[in-house]
Design an enzyme around this catalytic site. Structure first.
Site, mmCIF file in Angstrom:
data_model
loop_
_atom_site.group_PDB
_atom_site.id
_atom_site.type_symbol
_atom_site.label_atom_id
_atom_site.label_comp_id
_atom_site.label_asym_id
_atom_site.label_seq_id
_atom_site.Cartn_x
_atom_site.Cartn_y
_atom_site.Cartn_z
ATOM 1 N N GLY A 1916 0.695 -1.549 0.075
ATOM 2 C CA GLY A 1916 0.096 -0.083 0.090
ATOM 3 C C GLY A 1916 0.624 1.352 0.338
ATOM 4 N N CYS A 1917 0.476 2.226 -0.174
ATOM 5 C CA CYS A 1917 0.707 4.074 0.302
ATOM 6 C C CYS A 1917 1.736 3.644 0.973
ATOM 7 C CB CYS A 1917 -0.119 4.707 -0.653
ATOM 8 S SG CYS A 1917 -0.773 4.944 -2.470
ATOM 9 N N SER A 1918 2.333 4.348 1.402
ATOM 10 C CA SER A 1918 3.773 4.961 2.157
ATOM 11 C C SER A 1918 3.278 3.653 3.132
ATOM 12 C CB SER A 1918 2.508 6.329 2.758
ATOM 13 O OG SER A 1918 3.448 7.031 1.737
ATOM 14 N N SER A 1919 3.663 2.684 2.676
ATOM 15 C CA SER A 1919 3.757 1.812 4.023
ATOM 16 C C SER A 1919 4.500 1.069 4.722
ATOM 17 C CB SER A 1919 3.225 -0.070 3.379
ATOM 18 O OG SER A 1919 3.889 -0.116 2.282
#
Length: 2014
Positions: A1916-1919
C-alpha cells in the site's frame, strides 16, 4: 591436685593459650586420680579445684568475650571440671553443684553455644533427678527446676536458623525440667480454658503452639514429629523411676501423662493423623494401668478422648456416622458426673477437644448437613457438658478450686461461648432441613434444655451482665436463625416483630440486633427470589397492629434505615420505602420538622443514584433544597445547636454531591447524543495511514463538553465550602460535638476532603483531613487519626512539601503504635505509612533506605488482596516506584533491584498504576466511564450502594487524575507523544465530565504542549484558548493583548477596568479591525481598507499585583496553573518565530514565580497554624511546588537566547543562575534532571560557538582535531554557482519561466554589533500577509474534498509517450516548481540589516561550515509559509536576484577561505597550519565534552529523545577517531530513542500477560534498557562485545545528520560502519563542500512528493503522465546525487561485507606504507572501509581520500592508495554479503537502496542496532523461525482490495491468489482483526494489497501484543514511510511490525499508483515464489524494481525492514 590448689584460676583462664594449658594440667591430674576419689582423701581437693575452675569459667563466659576460640576453650575446660566435680561425689552443702551448674548453664546460654548448653543441662538434669528434696529444701529444688527450664526455653531461640523443628526439640527439653516438679502436693493450674492441671503439660502446649504458628497448618510429618518429641522428652521423663512397666504412676504424673496425650491427639487429628492419634491413646491407656481408685475418672476421660478422635476422623472424611461417637461421649460424661476435681477438669479438657472438632467442621466451606438424630445426640452431649461446667462452678463457689467467687462470671462466659455462641447456634452451624412438626418439636425441646442449662450457669449474675452475654433476645435469635436456615422468611420476620414488641421500654437500647436480623432475612429473601411484597415490607408494616407511639416508631424506622445503609448491596428500594414511612410520620404538622429535614437528606441520597420517577416526581435536588429550608426554619437552642449545625453541613454536602452527579449525567447524555449524530458522517478517505493514529485520537466533540467556567464552578462549590466552614466552626472548640452521629460526620469530612482533592484544591482538602484528625483523636480512634494523617501526608507530597509531610508522618506512626494491631485496618495503615516513609526518603534523596521500604511493601503478600483499598495502595506504590525510576541511578540497589522487581522504566510503573486505578473505577462505578469510541456508560447505571464506595469513588478519581497528569508529563518528556496524547485526551474527557476546572485546564495546557511538540501550532493555540476561556470567562477578569500587559516594573499597578458599555443608539460600525494608520497609499477608490491583525490575548494574571486577592491570584493552585499556561503560550510564540514576545513572556513568568511561591508557602503555613498544633512546625519550610517550573524557565530562556539577539553576558548569567538553582534543588527533587541536562547542553553549544569564533567562525575546525579524516574544500571556487545551476537543471524547464512575486525590501535600522557567540537569524523580510479575523475557540479540522480526483495509471496507453528532459507541462496542471520556493518570503516581525534569499527548508538546517555560524532558524509557523504580496517579477529579474544571492554567498565563503589559506597556492603550508590547529583543538573541546557528559549522565536512565540524540551526536563529534568504539556507541545510541521507550513498555505488557516467555522477554528488556552509567568504560566494553554478535557477512551502517544548533537539520553526516571481527569506523562527512547538501536534498525530496500529490489530481491523462515522468527523472537524479554528491568518495563504505583475505591484507599493507608519508598512523578500519568499495573509486575519489588524511606527502600517499585500489579491483569477483542500514529520522526518507552502488545488492533497514541483536534472541527462543528454516510459500494469507475501490488490482490477482494451494485470504471486503492476528502469528507469509499499511484493520497497539512469525509484504501507499512531526522521531506502522518480531517487512516509502505497484508486486511474487528452495527474497526485491513504468518514482519506493529471508528447503509454489 595439690599443685593446682590455691592457684589464681581467673588469671589462668584469661586467654585461650592459658586456658588450654590449664585444661591440660587438669586433665593430667584427673587421669592420675583414683577411680573412686570419694573413697580417698583426694575428694575434697578435687572438688575444690574443680569448683574454682568452674567459677573462673563462669566469670569469663559472663563477660561476653568476642574471641570464639577462647570461649570454646573455656567450654571444654568447664566440661572437664564438671566431670571431675561429679566424679568426686562430694556435696559441700545441699544443691551446691546444681547451683554452680545453673550459673554455668546461664552463662553458656548467653554465649549462644547450644550444644554445650544441652550438655551442661544434661548434667544438671541428672543431678536434680538423683536428688530427693526434703520439705525444707523443696523451694530451692523448685526454683532450680523452673529457672533451668526458663533459661533453656529462651536459649531455644538461638537455634531458629536450624529450623523450627530444632526450636521445638530445644523447648521440650526445657519443659523436661518441669516434669521433675510433677509430684504429690504440687499446685494446680488456674481453672480456665484450656483445662490444664499440669504445668509441664501447659508449657508443652505452648511449645506446640509456637511450632504451629510458624506454619499456618501442620503437615502430617510435622504433627508426627511433634508427637514423637513429646513422647521422647516428656512422656519418657514421666515414666522414669518406675521399677516395672506395670507399676502405677503417681496421681499427679498420671494427670500430666493424660494431658500430654490429649495434646498429642489434638495436633495429630488436626493434621489428619488419626491412626497415630489412636496409637498415642492406646499407649497412654497402657501406661495408666493400675490405681483402682482412679480408674473410673481416667477411663471416662479416655473414652471421651477416644470418641473425640473418632469424631474428628468421621468429620474429616465427611461420613455420616457422627452420631455414634457423640452418643459415646454423652454416655461417658453421664457415667462420670460424680467424680471430683481435678478429674472434672480432665473431663472438661476431653470435652473441649470434641467441641473444637465440631467448631472446625462448621468453618469448612464444604460440609454435610447434620441429620436430626445426629443433632439430637449433639444436644445430649451438650446437656452433659453444661452439667460438668456447673459442677466446676460449684467448686469455685465453695472455695475448693483456685478461683474465687468473683471469677464466676468469666467462667460463665466460657460455658456460654463453648456451648452456645461458638458453634451451637452460630450462623455457620450445618443444620439439616426438618420437615415434620414432631421433628421440629423434638429439636425445639432439645434447644430449650440447652438454654435452661445455660441460664443456670449464669444464675446469680446481674441483669445488666446477663443482658450483655445472653439476654432474652438470644432465644428469639435462635428461633429466627432456624427459620432463616429453613428458608421460612415470613415466619422469621414475624418472630422479629414479636421480639421487638417483647423489648417494650428497652426497645431503643436493644433494638439493634433484631433490626439487623430483620434486614438480613429480607436480603436472604431477595436473593432467593422471594415475593416482592416481602422485600418492600418495612417495620412500620410489620408492627402494624401493635400499639407503638409515633416517637418510638420513628426511632425504629431510623434504625432500619441506618441498617440498610450498612449493607453492601443495592438497598435503594428498601431505603426508599422506609423513607416514605418516615416522611409520613414526620410531617410538618406533627412538629418533627428536624426529623423530616434529616429524612429528606436521606431521600436525596437515594434519588441521587436511583430512578424512582414512577413513584415520585421529586428530584434529589428538590429534596435537598427542601431539607435546607426546613433546617433553616428550626429555631436553634443550646441543646440542638451543634446537631443542627452538623445536619446543615450534611445537607450542604449532599447538595454539592447531587449537583455534581446531575452535571455528570447531563454531560454524558449530551455526549452520547452528539456521538449518535456524528456517527452518521462518513470517514474521510486517505490513501495512506501516516495520519491514522492521529485521526483515531481525534474527537470532533471534545470541546463540546466545555460548558462551564471558573465562575460556574465557584457557584457550584459554594455549598461544599459552606459545609466545610460549618464543620470548622463546630470543631473549633476542640471537644466532641453533639451530633446525630459523630461517625457519620467523620465519614462526611472524608468525602469533603476527597472532593477537594479531586477538584485540585489541595489546601482545602488538607484542612478537611486535619479536622478529621481532631475528631478521631478526641474519640480515641487511633486508626482513624492515622488514616487522616496519611492522607494529609500524601497531599503534602503532591505539593512538594516534604518537611511538612515528615511531621505528619511521624505523628501518624506514633498513632499506629497506640492502635489495635489486630484490626484489619492496622495492616493497611502500617503499609501505607511505610510507603509514605519510602516516598519521604525519595524526596530527601535517601535512596537505599527508601528503596528497601518500597520493595518490602511490594513483596508483602497482603498487597495482592482482592479488595479496593489494597488495590489503591498498590497503585500508589507503583507511583512511588516511578519516582524512584526517574532518579539518576546513583546506587547499586537502584540499578539492580528495581528491574528485578519487575519494572525497568517509570513509564511502565505509571502505566500499571493507571490500569489499577481504572480497574477500581470500573469496580466502584460498575462500568468503564471512559470508553474510547463506543460512548460512555452512565455513572448511575450500576447498582450503587452507600458506604465505602461513595468515598472510594472520589478518592480513586482523584488518584486517577493525579496519576494521569504525571504519566502525561513523563511520556511527553520522553517524547512518546502519541501515547501521551491518548492519556491526555482520556484525562481531559474525564475532567470535563467531572467539571473539575483545574484539572481540565491542566490537561488542556498539557495537550497544547504535546501539540507543540508535534509542530501543530494551531491546535496548541486552540487548546490554550479553550483553557483561557475556562479561567477568565464570567469571573470579571479580562484578557489583555500582549502590548498592554505590564510585565516589568508595573506589576504593582492595578489594571484599569474596562470602559462602560455604550448605549445602543451610540454604537456604530465596529472599528476594531480597521487599520487607523495608512500604509502604502494607493488608489483610494479602488482599494479596500486594510484590516489590522487582532492582537493575541493573554491571561491578565501577570498584570495583577503580587498581593491581588482575585480568584486567580489568591488560589495558589490556580496561580500555578496560570503560570503553566503562560509558559506554554510563550513556547507557542517561540515556535512561531516570535522570539521577542516569547522570551519576554518567559522572563515575566520567571519573575512572577517568586511571588507565587512565597504566597504558596504562606498559605500552607496558615493551614497548619489554623490547626492549632505549631510545636513541630516552627521552622516553616518553603514549598517547592514551582521549582520544576522555574527550572524549565531557565532552560527555555537559555536555549532560545542562544539563537536570538541576546547579549553574551546575559546568556552566561542565565546559565550560571539556572545551574546554581538546580544544584541547590537536585538532592531534593526528582524531576529536574531533564532541565539540568538542557542547560548543560546549551552551555556546551555556547562554548562551541565561542571556539568557532576563535577559528574564524568555522565549525568544521572546532572538531577537526578529533577526526582522522577531514574533507577539504575542492580546488575550484565556484561551488555555490555550480550547485545552484545544477539544482536548476534538475527542475522542469517551465519552472525557469515562472514569474515569482517581488520581494519589497523594507526600511531597516542599522544592525547592532553582536558578539560572536550570538547566532543571528538570516531572514527575509516581507510585507505582512492579509490577516484573518480571529474566531471563537472551536475545534479545527482539516477538511478535504470528497470528490478528489484520483487519476489511475490503469488507463495509460500501451506505449506511453515518455516526456523528454525539459518538456513543459501545460499551465493548467503544471505543479509548482521547486525554484519558486527560492523567492518565497519568510514572515518575521524582526528587522534585519540585510535581506538574504534562501531556499525553503534551509531554515531547518544548521550547517556546520563557516557560512552558517552567523545564522539561526528563522521563524517557523503559518506566517513563514505565506507568500509575500507584491508585483510579479520578470524572468530576468528572477535570474538576476538569484545570481546576486549566490555571489554574496561566495564572497562570504571566500573571506574565510583567505583566513585559512588556499589549497591551490600553498598546499604544504595549509597542511601544517591545519595540524597545528588540530592539536590545539583537542584540549579546547574538553570543557564541551565535560558539559555534554554531565548532561548525558543526568538523563541517560530515562532520556528524552531529542535531547538525548543531540547529546550523543555532539559527544560523538568531540570523541571522533580518538576512540572509535565509543564514537560508534554514541552514534548507535542517538537513533530510535523513542522507539526504545515504546518497546520497553510493550515488552513489559507482554511480560505480564505471557509468563511462558518470561526469560526471553527479560533478556529483551535488558537489551533495550537505557544505560545507567553513561558512555563509560563498562558500557563501551559491553558495546564492543556486542559487536561480535553481528552475524558473519552482515555489515551495519548507521547514517545520521548532526547539527550544532538543537532542533535544526544538520549538514554534517556521520557514517558508522560495524562488522564482527573488525574495529568500528565512523566517518565525518561535512556537507560544506558537497555538490549537494543533504538539507537541499531533503527539500528536493519533499518537493517531489508534494508535486506528485498535486499531479494526482490532474484530469488530463497526457498531462498526468508527463508530470509523473518528469518527477521520475528528478527522483533518479536525486538518488544518483546521494551517491555521487553526498557520499562521494565514501560511497564504498556502504557496501556489504565481502569475503576474501586480500582486502584485510591489502589494508594492513597500505597502513604500513602510509607511515612513510608522514603524519600519525592511519586507522586500519578506516583504510579497510576505503578499500571495500575499491571498484567504485575514481582518481578524484582517491585524491579526496588522501587529502582528508592530512599526510605530509600527499602525492606519494595517493599513489600508494591508488596501487592498493587497483590490486583490490583485480581480485576475483566478490561475493557481497548483506547490508543493514540504520538511518536517522531525516535520512530514512531517501531511497538509499536504489543508489547505483546498492541497487543490485541485499539491503534492509532496521530502526537501531539493538533490533539486530533482538533477532538473535528471538531465534534462540523460536527455533523454527522463518529466519532459520525459511518461508513456506504454501502458508500465506492475503488481503486484496479491502476497501473495495481497487477493482483493477482485485481483478488482476484474485484468481491467482485463490488458486494457490494453502493460501487463504480476504478479497473485496474488510478483514477482521482476528483474521490478521492469526495470519501474523500462524502463517509464514502475509500479503497486503490495499491502501496504506492496513492500520484501519489492525492498529499498532494490537500488533505489539502479538508474537509475529510471518514475513509481511505491504504494497500500500507509504506503508514503510515514517511520519516525522516537529522534532519527534519518525513513527509508522512498519516499526510496530518490527517490534512485534516480524522477520521481514516490505513496504513503500511514499505514495504509489495502483497499476505500477501491481506490476512490481506481480514481478516480485512470480519471480521469487517460483525460484525454488533457498531463493532469497531480497534478490528479487531488487530485480523487480525494473518492472514498473516509472523505475524510480515507483520502483524505488519499496524498501525492506528486517533481515534476509529465503524459501525453505523443498518448497514449491506457482
Amino acid at each position: 591436685m595439690k599443685r593446682l590448689k590455691g592457684m589464681d584460676f581467673v588469671a589462668r583462664t584469661s586467654s585461650r593459650v592459658d586456658t588450654e594449658a590449664l585444661m591440660s594440667e587438669l586433665k593430667d591430674c584427673l587421669l592420675l586420680a583414683p577411680e573412686d576419689p570419694a573413697m580417698t582423701s583426694q575428694a575434697p581437693k578435687q572438688c575444690s579445684v574443680c569448683d574454682h575452675v568452674l567459677r573462673a569459667c563462669i566469670h569469663w563466659l559472663g563477660l561476653s568475650r568476642d574471641s570464639p576460640a577462647h570461649v570454646s576453650s573455656l567450654l571444654c575446660l568447664a566440661d572437664l571440671a564438671c566431670q571431675g566435680f561429679i566424679a568426686a561425689r562430694l556435696q559441700p552443702v545441699p544443691f551446691y553443684l546444681e547451683k554452680i551448674l545453673y550459673h554455668l548453664l546461664r552463662s553458656v546460654a548467653a554465649q549462644g553455644a547450644h550444644e554445650a548448653c544441652q550438655r551442661f543441662a544434661g548434667y544438671l538434669y541428672s543431678s536434680l533427678l538423683g536428688c530427693r528434696p526434703l520439705e525444707a529444701s523443696l523451694d530451692i529444688y523448685t526454683d532450680l527446676a523452673k529457672s533451668c527450664s526458663s533459661v533453656l526455653w529462651k536459649a531455644a531461640d538461638g537455634v531458629a536458623e536450624s529450623g523450627r523443628r530444632a526450636v521445638l526439640s530445644a523447648q521440650l527439653q526445657a519443659v523436661r525440667f518441669l516434669v521433675l516438679l510433677e509430684h504429690e502436693g504440687s499446685l494446680l493450674s488456674p481453672l480456665e480454658l484450656p483445662f490444664f492441671i499440669s504445668q509441664a503439660a501447659r508449657q508443652a502446649a505452648a511449645a506446640a503452639l509456637v511450632f504451629e504458628t510458624k506454619k499456618s497448618l501442620l503437615t502430617k510429618d510435622d504433627a508426627c514429629f511433634l508427637s514423637e518429641q513429646i513422647s521422647c522428652h516428656l512422656v519418657a521423663a514421666l515414666l522414669e523411676g518406675r521399677s516395672t512397666a506395670t507399676e502405677p504412676l503417681p496421681f499427679q504424673r498420671a494427670l500430666c501423662l493424660f494431658e500430654l496425650t490429649l495434646e498429642q491427639c489434638r495436633h495429630l487429628c488436626r493434621s489428619g493423623c488419626f491412626e497415630e492419634g489412636k496409637e498415642a491413646l492406646q499407649q497412654c491407656q497402657e501406661n495408666l494401668q493400675g490405681g483402682k481408685s482412679l480408674q473410673q475418672g481416667f477411663e471416662a476421660a479416655l473414652d471421651l478422648l477416644r470418641a473425640g478422635v473418632e469424631l474428628s476422623q468421621l468429620l474429616a472424611l465427611g461420613k455420616d456416622q457422627v452420631r455414634v461417637p457423640l452418643c459415646q461421649a454423652a454416655a461417658a460424661l453421664r457415667s462420670s458426673l460424680e467424680v471430683q476435681d481435678p478429674l472434672c477438669r480432665v473431663l472438661g479438657g476431653s470435652c473441649q477437644f470434641i467441641v473444637s472438632s465440631l467448631n472446625a467442621y462448621t468453618k469448612r466451606s464444604q460440609r454435610r448437613p447434620f441429620e436430626l438424630k445426629e443433632v439430637l445426640s449433639l444436644f445430649a452431649f451438650m446437656e452433659c457438658y453444661c452439667r460438668l461446667l456447673c459442677k466446676l462452678l460449684d467448686y469455685v463457689s465453695k472455695g475448693l478450686g483456685p478461683l474465687n467467687g468473683r471469677q464466676k462470671l468469666p467462667l460463665g462466659k466460657v460455658g456460654l461461648a463453648m456451648g452456645f455462641r461458638k458453634w451451637g447456634f452460630s450462623d455457620g452451624f450445618p443444620f439439616v432441613q426438618v420437615e415434620g412438626t414432631a421433628e421440629v418439636a423434638q429439636l425445639a425441646e432439645s434447644c430449650c434444655k440447652v438454654v435452661i442449662w445455660m441460664l443456670e450457669v449464669l444464675e446469680g449474675v446481674s441483669e445488666q451482665e446477663k443482658a450483655e452475654y445472653l439476654a432474652q433476645h438470644r432465644c428469639f435469635k435462635l428461633q429466627v436463625e432456624n427459620y432463616r436456615k429453613l428458608g421460612r422468611f415470613e415466619e422469621g420476620l414475624r418472630s422479629i416483630v414479636l421480639w421487638l414488641v417483647a423489648l417494650r421500654g428497652k426497645m431503643a437500647e436493644q433494638m439493634a440486633e433484631p433490626i439487623s436480623l430483620w434486614v438480613k432475612v429480607k436480603m436472604d429473601a431477595s436473593k432467593s427470589g422471594g415475593d416482592d411484597d416481602l422485600r418492600l415490607r418495612t417495620l412500620k408494616d410489620g408492627l402494624e397492629g401493635h400499639i407503638l407511639d409515633p416517637e418510638t416508631l420513628v426511632v425504629v424506622l431510623s434504625e432500619e434505615l441506618k441498617t440498610y445503609k450498612g449493607v453492601r448491596a443495592d438497598t435503594g428500594q428498601e431505603r426508599f420505602n422506609v423513607i416514605c414511612d418516615l416522611l409520613e410520620l414526620c410531617s410538618e404538622e406533627s412538629g418533627r420538622v428536624y426529623e423530616r429535614a434529616v429524612t429528606l437528606v436521606e431521600l436525596a441520597q437515594v434519588l441521587c443514584y436511583h430512578d424512582y420517577m414512577e413513584q415520585t416526581s421529586c428530584s434529589a435536588l428538590d429534596s435537598i433544597q427542601e431539607a435546607l429550608r426546613l433546617l433553616d426554619s428550626v429555631p436553634p437552642s443550646p441543646q440542638n445547636e451543634e446537631r443542627l449545625q452538623d445536619s446543615k453541613a450534611q445537607a450542604l454536602l449532599w447538595l454539592y454531591i447531587c449537583s455534581v452527579e446531575l452535571k455528570m449525567c447531563e454531560s454524558i447524555e449530551r455526549d452520547q447524543r452528539a456521538r449518535a449524530l456524528g456517527q452518521k458522517n462518513l470517514e474521510e478517505f486517505e490513501p495512506n495511514d501516516l495520519n491514522y493514529e492521529e485521526k483515531a485520537q481525534e474527537d470532533r466533540f471534545l470541546y463540546d463538553g466545555i460548558s462551564f467556567n471558573l465562575a460556574a464552578e465557584s457557584v457550584q462549590s459554594k455549598s461544599l465550602d459552606d459545609a466545610l466552614d460549618l464543620w470548622k466552626n463546630l470543631l473549633a472548640k476542640g471537644e466532641i460535638p453533639v451530633t446525630q452521629s459523630i461517625e457519620q460526620t467523620t465519614v462526611s469530612l472524608h468525602i469533603v476532603a476527597a472532593f477537594y482533592r479531586m477538584m485540585a484544591k489541595p489546601l482545602q482538602s488538607l484542612e478537611s483531613y486535619l479536622l478529621i484528625r481532631t475528631v478521631s483523636s478526641a474519640l480515641g480512634d487511633w486508626l482513624g487519626t492515622a488514616n487522616a494523617l496519611c492522607q494529609a501526608t500524601k497531599l503534602l507530597f503532591l505539593l512538594e512539601c516534604p518537611s511538612y509531610a515528615e511531621v505528619l508522618l511521624q505523628e501518624a506512626e506514633s498513632c499506629l503504635q497506640q492502635a489495635d494491631s489486630s484490626s484489619d485496618s492496622y495492616l493497611l495503615l502500617k503499609q501505607t505509612c511505610l510507603l509514605l516513609r519510602s516516598q519521604l526518603c525519595c524526596a530527601n534523596h535517601k535512596v537505599e533506605e527508601g528503596l528497601a521500604l518500597l520493595l518490602e511493601i511490594l513483596q508483602n503478600p497482603a498487597l495482592q488482596k482482592n479488595t479496593k483499598v489494597w488495590y489503591l495502595l498498590r497503585g500508589n506504590a507503583l507511583q512511588v516506584m516511578a519516582a524512584y525510576l526517574c532518579l539518576p541511578p546513583t546506587s547499586l540497589a537502584l540499578t539492580c533491584t528495581l528491574p528485578g522487581a519487575g519494572w525497568r522504566t517509570p513509564e511502565t510503573a505509571l502505566t500499571d498504576a493507571h490500569k489499577i486505578f481504572r480497574s477500581i473505577m470500573t469496580l466502584v462505578m460498575g462500568g468503564d466511564v471512559l470508553l474510547s469510541k463506543g460512548g460512555f456508560v452512565p455513572f448511575t447505571s450500576p447498582p450503587f450502594f452507600p458506604g465505602d464506595n461513595l468515598l472510594q469513588k472520589w478518592l480513586v478519581l482523584a488518584d486517577l487524575l493525579s496519576c494521569m497528569e504525571t504519566l502525561v508529563r513523563l511520556l511527553g518528556k520522553v517524547e512518546t507523544v502519541c501515547e501521551a496524547k491518548a492519556f491526555c485526551l482520556e484525562a481531559l474527557k474525564l475532567s470535563m465530565r467531572l467539571q473539575t476546572i483545574r484539572w481540565c485546564v491542566t490537561f488542556l495546557v498539557l495537550k497544547g504542549e504535546l501539540e507543540l511538540q508535534r509542530s501543530e501550532q494551531e491546535l496548541c493555540h486552540l487548546d490554550l484558548q479553550q483553557a483561557l476561556f475556562l479561567l477568565e470567562s464570567g469571573t470579571g477578569e479580562f484578557s489583555l493583548p500582549l502590548s498592554e500587559m505590564a510585565w516589568g516594573a508595573e506589576w504593582g499597578k492595578e489594571t484599569r477596568a474596562p470602559a462602560a458599555e455604550e448605549e445602543p443608539f451610540l454604537k456604530g460600525p465596529s472599528l476594531e479591525f480597521v487599520d487607523t494608520v495608512g500604509g502604502q497609499k494607493e488608489s483610494a477608490l479602488t482599494t479596500s481598507p486594510v484590516l489590522k491583525q487582532k492582537e493575541k490575548k493573554r491571561l491578565s494574571f501577570l498584570s495583577h499585583a503580587p498581593g491581588c486577592r482575585c480568584c486567580l491570584c489568591s488560589d495558589v493552585a490556580l496561580a500555578a496553573i496560570c503560570l503553566h499556561w503562560l509558559v506554554a503560550s510563550a513556547h507557542g510564540e517561540l515556535a512561531l518565530g516570535n522570539q521577542v514576545e516569547g522570551l519576554s513572556l518567559l522572563e515575566a513568568v520567571l519573575r512572577r514565580c517568586a511571588s507565587v511561591a512565597s504566597r504558596f508557602t504562606a498559605a500552607v503555613r496558615s493551614v497548619f497554624q489554623g490547626d492549632g498544633k505549631k510545636g513541630a512546625l516552627q521552622a516553616s519550610p518553603s514549598v517547592r511546588l514551582l521549582d520544576g517550573l522555574v527550572a524549565r524557565l531557565y532552560a527555555s530562556l537559555a536555549a532560545h537566547s542562544i539563537s536570538s539577539q541576546q547579549p553574551e553576558k546575559k546568556l552566561w548569567e542565565l546559565l550560571e543562575t539556572g545551574l546554581s538553582f538546580l544544584s541547590s534543588k537536585a538532592p531534593r527533587l526528582t524531576n529536574l534532571e531533564h532541565q539540568r541536562a538542557s542547560l548543560l547542553l546549551t552551555k556546551a553549544v555556547a562554548t562551541i560557538y565561542m571556539l568557532a569564533s576563535k577559528h574564524g567562525g568555522c565549525m568544521a575546525n572546532v572538531f577537526s582535531g578529533s577526526w582522522g579524516w577531514k574533507r577539504l574544500p575542492p580546488s575550484s571556487g565556484a561551488k555555490g554557482t555550480a550547485t545552484a545551476l545544477k539544482m536548476e537543471e534538475r527542475l522542469p524547464q517551465k519552472s525557469k519561466s515562472r514569474k515569482p512575486a517581488a520581494l519589497p525590501v523594507p526600511k531597516t535600522k542599522p544592525a547592532r554589533e553582536v558578539p560572536s557567540i550570538v547566532i543571528r537569524p538570516v531572514v527575509e523580510p516581507c510585507t505582512p500577509a492579509k490577516p484573518e479575523l480571529p474566531k471563537a475557540p472551536k475545534a479545527s479540522r482539516k477538511t478535504k474534498s470528497r470528490l478528489k480526483v484520483m487519476f489511475s495509471d490503469e488507463s495509460e496507453p500501451e506505449d506511453p509517450v515518455v516526456a523528454a528532459h525539459g518538456t513543459k507541462l501545460p499551465a493548467a496542471t503544471e505543479p509548482e516548481p521547486a525554484s519558486r520556493k527560492v523567492t518565497r518570503a519568510v514572515a518575521s516581525r524582526r528587522k534585519v540589516s540585510k535581506s538574504v534569499v534562501e531556499p525553503e527548508g534551509a531554515h531547518h538546517s544548521s550547517s556546520d561550515d563557516c557560512s552558517q555560524v552567523g545564522k539561526v532558524r528563522p521563524p517557523r509557523g503559518r506566517q513563514s509559509r505565506r507568500r509575500a504580496a507584491g508585483p510579479e517579477r520578470t524572468p530576468r529579474e528572477e535570474e538576476t536576484e538569484l545570481l546576486r544571492t549566490i555571489e554574496e554567498e561566495e564572497g562570504f565563503e571566500i573571506s574565510f577561505e583567505a583566513f585559512r589559506g588556499s589549497d591551490e597556492e600553498e598546499p604544504e603550508r595549509e597542511v601544517l597550519t591545519m595540524s597545528n590547529v588540530l592539536l590545539a583543538d583537542i584540549s579546547s573541546l574538553e570543557s564541551v565534552y565535560d558539559s555534554l557528559q554531565a548532561a548525558f549522565h543526568s538523563i541517560s536512565h530515562c532520556p528524552p529523545s531529542t535531547l538525548y540524540r543531540h547529546l550523543c551526536q555532539l559527544m560523538a563529534l568531540c570523541v571522533g577517531s580518538r576512540d572509535p568504539v565509543k564514537t560508534a556507541y554514541l552514534v548507535s545510541e542517538s537513533v530510535s530513542v523513542t522507539l526504545r521507550h515504546q518497546l520497553m513498555s510493550s515488552v513489559h505488557r507482554r511480560h505480564q500477560s505471557n509468563e511462558s516467555q518470561g526469560q526471553y522477554l527479560s533478556r529483551l528488556q535488558s537489551l533495550f534498557q537505557f544505560s545507567v552509567a553513561g558512555p563509560g568504560q563498562l558500557e563501551v566494553e559491553s558495546f564492543k562485545a556486542q559487536l561480535e554478535q553481528i552475524p558473519k557477512g552482515i555489515a551495519v551502517c548507521l547514517l545520521t545528520l548532526v547539527s550544532i544548533q538543537p532542533g535544526a537539520i544538520g549538514d554534517t553526516l556521520l557514517l558508522t560502519r560495524l562488522e564482527s571481527g573488525t574495529a568500528p569506523v565512523t566517518i565525518q562527512i561535512p556537507m560544506k563542500h558537497a555538490k549537494m547538501t543533504l538539507s537541499s536534498a531533503l527539500v528536493e525530496f519533499d518537493a517531489i512528493q508534494k508535486e506528485q500529490k498535486e499531479i494526482t489530481n490532474c484530469t488530463d491523462r497526457k498531462e498526468w503522465w508527463l508530470g509523473r515522468t518528469e518527477l521520475d527523472r528528478r527522483m533518479k537524479v536525486l538518488t544518483e546525487s546521494l551517491e555521487k554528491d553526498v557520499l562521494s568518495c565514501w560511497r564504498g563504505a556502504l557496501l556489504p561485507a565481502w569475503e576474501g583475505p586480500s582486502l584485510a591484507a591489502e589494508a594492513s599493507c597500505l597502513q604500513g606504507r602510509l607511515r612513510e608519508c608522514g603524519g600519525e598512523e592511519v586507522d586500519l578500519a578506516l583504510l579497510k572501509a576505503m578499500l571495500t568499495g575499491a571498484h567504485l573509486l575514481t582518481h578524484q575519489d582517491t585524491q579526496c581520500l588522501v587529502a582528508g588524511l592530512g599526510l605530509a606527502q600527499p602525492e606519494k600517499a595517493q599513489a600508494l592508495l591508488q596501487e592498493a585500489v587497483d590490486k583490490v579491483k583485480s581480485c576475483a569477483e566478490k561475493s557481497f554479503g548483506h547490508l543493514v542500514l540504520v538511518l536517522d529520522k531525516h535520512l530514512q526518507k531517501f531511497p538509499w537502496e536504489s543508489m547505483p552502488c546498492l541497487r543490485a545488492l541485499s539491503v534492509t533497514r532496521l530502526p537501531s542496532l539493538r533490533f539486530l541483536y533482538s533477532y538473535s534472541l528471538l531465534q534462540q527462543v523460536r527455533a523454527a523461525s522463518v529466519l532459520a528454516r525459511g518461508v513456506d510459500p504454501s502458508s500465506a494469507f492475503y488481503i486484496l482490495n479491502p476497501h473495495n475501490n481497487l477493482p483493477g488490482t482485485e481483478a488482476h490477482f484474485r484468481s491467482w491468489f485463490e488458486s494457490e494451494s494453502g493460501w487463504t485470504g480476504v478479497v473485496g471486503e474488510a478483514p477482521g482483526a482476528e483474521q490478521i492476528q492469526a495470519a501474523l502469528v500462524e502463517r509464514d507469509l502475509y500479503i497486503y494489497a490495499g491502501h496504506g499499511s492496513g492500520a484501519r484493520f489492525l492498529d499498532g497497539h494490537t500488533i505489539l501484543k502479538l508474537d509475529c512469525r510471518a514475513v509481511a509484504l505491504l504494497f500500500g501507499c507509504s506503508s514503510a514511510a515514517l511520519a516525522v512531526r516537529g522534532n519527534l522521531e519518525g513513527a509508522g506502522l512498519i516499526l510496530k511490525f518490527i517490534m512485534a518480531g516480524c522477520p521481514l517487512v516490505l513496504g513503500n516509502l511514499w505514495d504509489v499508483t495502483d497499476r505500477d505497484i501491481d506490476r512490481y508486486m506481480e514481478a516480485l511474487l512470480q519471480s521469487w515464489l517460483k525460484a525454488g528452495a533457498r531463493a532469497p527474497l531480497l534478490q528479487y526485491v531488487a530485480q523487480s524494481r525494473k518492472a514498473p513504468k516509472l523505475k524510480y518514482l515507483i520502483g524505488a519506493a519499496p524498501i525492506v525492514y528486517g533481515l534476509p529471508v529465503s524459501l525453505q528447503e523443498g518448497s514449491s509454489c506457482l
